[in-house]
Scaffold this motif. Structure first.
Motif, PDB file in Angstrom:
ATOM      1  N   ARG A 183      35.639 -43.940 -15.215  1.00 42.31           N
ATOM      2  CA  ARG A 183      35.549 -42.753 -14.379  1.00 42.31           C
ATOM      3  C   ARG A 183      34.958 -43.129 -13.025  1.00 42.31           C
ATOM      4  O   ARG A 183      33.946 -43.826 -12.943  1.00 42.31           O
ATOM      5  N   ALA A 184      35.595 -42.670 -11.944  1.00 37.02           N
ATOM      6  CA  ALA A 184      35.163 -42.993 -10.588  1.00 37.02           C
ATOM      7  C   ALA A 184      35.294 -41.743  -9.728  1.00 37.02           C
ATOM      8  O   ALA A 184      36.239 -40.961  -9.880  1.00 37.02           O
ATOM      9  N   ALA A 185      34.329 -41.556  -8.817  1.00 39.49           N
ATOM     10  CA  ALA A 185      34.317 -40.322  -8.031  1.00 39.49           C
ATOM     11  C   ALA A 185      33.755 -40.561  -6.641  1.00 39.49           C
ATOM     12  O   ALA A 185      32.989 -41.491  -6.392  1.00 39.49           O
ATOM     13  N   LEU A 186      34.138 -39.685  -5.731  1.00 42.31           N
ATOM     14  CA  LEU A 186      33.577 -39.597  -4.389  1.00 42.31           C
ATOM     15  C   LEU A 186      32.787 -38.296  -4.294  1.00 42.31           C
ATOM     16  O   LEU A 186      33.288 -37.229  -4.662  1.00 42.31           O
ATOM     17  N   PHE A 187      31.557 -38.389  -3.811  1.00 39.29           N
ATOM     18  CA  PHE A 187      30.713 -37.209  -3.591  1.00 39.29           C
ATOM     19  C   PHE A 187      30.580 -37.022  -2.083  1.00 39.29           C
ATOM     20  O   PHE A 187      29.891 -37.774  -1.409  1.00 39.29           O
ATOM     21  N   PHE A 188      31.305 -36.031  -1.554  1.00 41.99           N
ATOM     22  CA  PHE A 188      31.256 -35.733  -0.129  1.00 41.99           C
ATOM     23  C   PHE A 188      30.187 -34.672   0.110  1.00 41.99           C
ATOM     24  O   PHE A 188      30.323 -33.529  -0.333  1.00 41.99           O
ATOM     25  N   CYS A 189      29.139 -35.061   0.794  1.00 42.22           N
ATOM     26  CA  CYS A 189      27.989 -34.193   1.043  1.00 42.22           C
ATOM     27  C   CYS A 189      28.169 -33.576   2.432  1.00 42.22           C
ATOM     28  O   CYS A 189      27.970 -34.247   3.451  1.00 42.22           O
ATOM     29  N   VAL A 190      28.567 -32.314   2.465  1.00 38.42           N
ATOM     30  CA  VAL A 190      28.889 -31.630   3.714  1.00 38.42           C
ATOM     31  C   VAL A 190      27.618 -30.965   4.227  1.00 38.42           C
ATOM     32  O   VAL A 190      27.236 -29.895   3.753  1.00 38.42           O
ATOM     33  N   GLN A 191      26.971 -31.600   5.197  1.00 37.03           N
ATOM     34  CA  GLN A 191      25.659 -31.141   5.643  1.00 37.03           C
ATOM     35  C   GLN A 191      25.749 -30.135   6.791  1.00 37.03           C
ATOM     36  O   GLN A 191      25.116 -30.282   7.831  1.00 37.03           O
ATOM     37  N   ARG A 192      26.540 -29.098   6.587  1.00 33.27           N
ATOM     38  CA  ARG A 192      26.633 -27.982   7.534  1.00 33.27           C
ATOM     39  C   ARG A 192      27.265 -26.807   6.787  1.00 33.27           C
ATOM     40  O   ARG A 192      28.039 -27.010   5.846  1.00 33.27           O
ATOM     41  N   PRO A 193      26.973 -25.554   7.208  1.00 37.00           N
ATOM     42  CA  PRO A 193      27.361 -24.403   6.397  1.00 37.00           C
ATOM     43  C   PRO A 193      28.695 -23.760   6.746  1.00 37.00           C
ATOM     44  O   PRO A 193      29.061 -22.757   6.134  1.00 37.00           O
ATOM     45  N   GLU A 221      38.106 -38.993  -8.687  1.00 33.61           N
ATOM     46  CA  GLU A 221      37.722 -37.601  -8.472  1.00 33.61           C
ATOM     47  C   GLU A 221      37.098 -37.452  -7.085  1.00 33.61           C
ATOM     48  O   GLU A 221      36.486 -38.384  -6.571  1.00 33.61           O
ATOM     49  N   ALA A 222      37.242 -36.262  -6.490  1.00 31.99           N
ATOM     50  CA  ALA A 222      36.630 -35.975  -5.194  1.00 31.99           C
ATOM     51  C   ALA A 222      35.843 -34.676  -5.313  1.00 31.99           C
ATOM     52  O   ALA A 222      36.424 -33.622  -5.593  1.00 31.99           O
ATOM     53  N   LEU A 236      21.335 -26.966  -2.105  1.00 30.38           N
ATOM     54  CA  LEU A 236      22.717 -27.195  -2.519  1.00 30.38           C
ATOM     55  C   LEU A 236      23.506 -25.903  -2.429  1.00 30.38           C
ATOM     56  O   LEU A 236      23.110 -24.876  -2.981  1.00 30.38           O
ATOM     57  N   GLY A 237      24.633 -25.966  -1.721  1.00 28.63           N
ATOM     58  CA  GLY A 237      25.535 -24.831  -1.617  1.00 28.63           C
ATOM     59  C   GLY A 237      26.668 -24.955  -2.624  1.00 28.63           C
ATOM     60  O   GLY A 237      26.541 -25.602  -3.663  1.00 28.63           O
ATOM     61  N   GLY A 238      27.795 -24.379  -2.296  1.00 23.79           N
ATOM     62  CA  GLY A 238      28.910 -24.370  -3.230  1.00 23.79           C
ATOM     63  C   GLY A 238      29.819 -25.575  -3.101  1.00 23.79           C
ATOM     64  O   GLY A 238      29.739 -26.354  -2.156  1.00 23.79           O
ATOM     65  N   ARG A 239      30.678 -25.732  -4.095  1.00 20.76           N
ATOM     66  CA  ARG A 239      31.678 -26.794  -4.062  1.00 20.76           C
ATOM     67  C   ARG A 239      32.883 -26.322  -3.273  1.00 20.76           C
ATOM     68  O   ARG A 239      33.319 -25.160  -3.394  1.00 20.76           O
ATOM     69  N   LEU A 240      33.462 -27.203  -2.463  1.00 20.61           N
ATOM     70  CA  LEU A 240      34.608 -26.896  -1.636  1.00 20.61           C
ATOM     71  C   LEU A 240      35.893 -27.415  -2.257  1.00 20.61           C
ATOM     72  O   LEU A 240      35.903 -28.487  -2.889  1.00 20.61           O
ATOM     73  N   ALA A 241      36.974 -26.667  -2.067  1.00 23.65           N
ATOM     74  CA  ALA A 241      38.290 -27.155  -2.498  1.00 23.65           C
ATOM     75  C   ALA A 241      38.659 -28.374  -1.672  1.00 23.65           C
ATOM     76  O   ALA A 241      38.347 -28.477  -0.483  1.00 23.65           O
ATOM     77  N   VAL A 242      39.353 -29.314  -2.292  1.00 22.56           N
ATOM     78  CA  VAL A 242      39.747 -30.571  -1.647  1.00 22.56           C
ATOM     79  C   VAL A 242      41.255 -30.579  -1.458  1.00 22.56           C
ATOM     80  O   VAL A 242      42.020 -30.307  -2.385  1.00 22.56           O
ATOM     81  N   GLY A 243      41.691 -30.860  -0.248  1.00 27.85           N
ATOM     82  CA  GLY A 243      43.119 -30.920   0.039  1.00 27.85           C
ATOM     83  C   GLY A 243      43.353 -31.806   1.238  1.00 27.85           C
ATOM     84  O   GLY A 243      42.829 -32.893   1.348  1.00 27.85           O
ATOM     85  N   GLY A 244      44.121 -31.302   2.170  1.00 35.79           N
ATOM     86  CA  GLY A 244      44.309 -32.022   3.422  1.00 35.79           C
ATOM     87  C   GLY A 244      45.465 -32.990   3.428  1.00 35.79           C
ATOM     88  O   GLY A 244      45.446 -33.975   4.169  1.00 35.79           O
ATOM     89  N   ALA A 245      46.516 -32.750   2.645  1.00 40.57           N
ATOM     90  CA  ALA A 245      47.689 -33.618   2.691  1.00 40.57           C
ATOM     91  C   ALA A 245      48.340 -33.506   4.066  1.00 40.57           C
ATOM     92  O   ALA A 245      48.287 -32.443   4.699  1.00 40.57           O
ATOM     93  N   PRO A 246      48.943 -34.576   4.562  1.00 44.59           N
ATOM     94  CA  PRO A 246      49.558 -34.536   5.907  1.00 44.59           C
ATOM     95  C   PRO A 246      50.732 -33.574   5.956  1.00 44.59           C
ATOM     96  O   PRO A 246      51.368 -33.311   4.946  1.00 44.59           O
TER      97      PRO A 246
END
Length: 246
Positions: A183-193, A221-222, A236-246
């Protein structure tokens, strides 16, 4: 001394600030790791920043900077940059925060993604070098690379803010682990609201965008979470949906 705005997400503090806080005005950035600041009394001082990215859109002359005093033996500069406020809210720029936040959220049971894992090791070695965290439990190892996110465009949090060969290498290593069945994951910490979703910064590093989506296809995982800077620390705030395909 000025005070810091309260957090956009009310709730318990996940991480306190790293030391006593001081709010100042940005005079300029130099030598990548240094920011020249001026406080409300007109006193100028220099603070260290561990963020080597561009901090795109944040470093406007006159922007407020939150610095914390860290009296670690051997330090040349007692002040370190914690956050920048170019407008209505603080943006956390300390790149040591994401791994510390991950560990604190795991310990507090706030991340469903890490439920059942019993141990946490920072900067574990593996055959490809080092990643930021290794969690272990009955389900086996969970390798995590953490990233600090300070860029938002049209309500989408984006990473990176500058072309990054190192970040692309992390994607390659995580993909290799995932293909091995670990299992491997990326934790993107978005430091703005102000973010509502997350995606790779295609306009900044197109190669990263391609490799990011290849990593997702490989099983990496992302997780993208908001982390707010408040006057008494990080929440800690909420989790964001991940997308952004070109």
């Amino acid at each position: 001394m000025e005070t810091v705005n309260s957090s956009a997400h009310p709730g318990p503090v996940l991480l306190p600030l790293s030391g006593p806080a001081r709010v100042a005005r940005l005079v300029g950035r130099r030598a990548r790791f240094l920011m020249d600041l001026e406080d409300g009394a007109g006193e100028r001082f220099t603070a260290h920043t561990n963020n080597t990215g561009t901090m795109l859109g944040l470093l406007r002359p006159g922007a407020q900077v939150l610095a914390t005093r860290r009296d670690t033996p051997g330090r040349k500069l007692p002040w370190s940059v914690e956050a920048v406020r170019p407008g209505a809210f603080w943006v956390g720029v300390d790149t040591s925060v994401p791994t510390r936040a991950l560990r604190a959220a795991w310990a507090a049971g706030l991340l469903p993604e890490t439920a059942g894992y019993e141990t946490f090791k920072a900067e574990p070695r593996f055959e490809g070098g080092r990643l930021d965290a290794l969690l272990e439990g009955p389900a086996g190892p969970l390798w995590v690379e953490t990233k600090n996110v300070t860029l938002v465009e049209d309500c989408q949090a984006q990473f990176p803010d500058a072309p990054s060969e190192r970040a692309r290498k992390h994607l390659t290593e995580l993909s290799r682990l995932a293909r091995k069945g670990e299992r491997a994951a990326l934790f993107f910490c978005v430091q703005r609201p102000d973010a509502r979703c997350f995606g790779p910064a295609w306009a900044v590093d197109e190669a990263y965008g391609r490799e990011f989506h290849q990593a997702l296809e490989a099983g990496v995982e992302a997780w993208a979470y908001v982390l707010d800077v408040g006057e008494d620390g990080y929440r800690l705030g909420g989790r964001l949906a991940v997308g952004g395909a070109p």
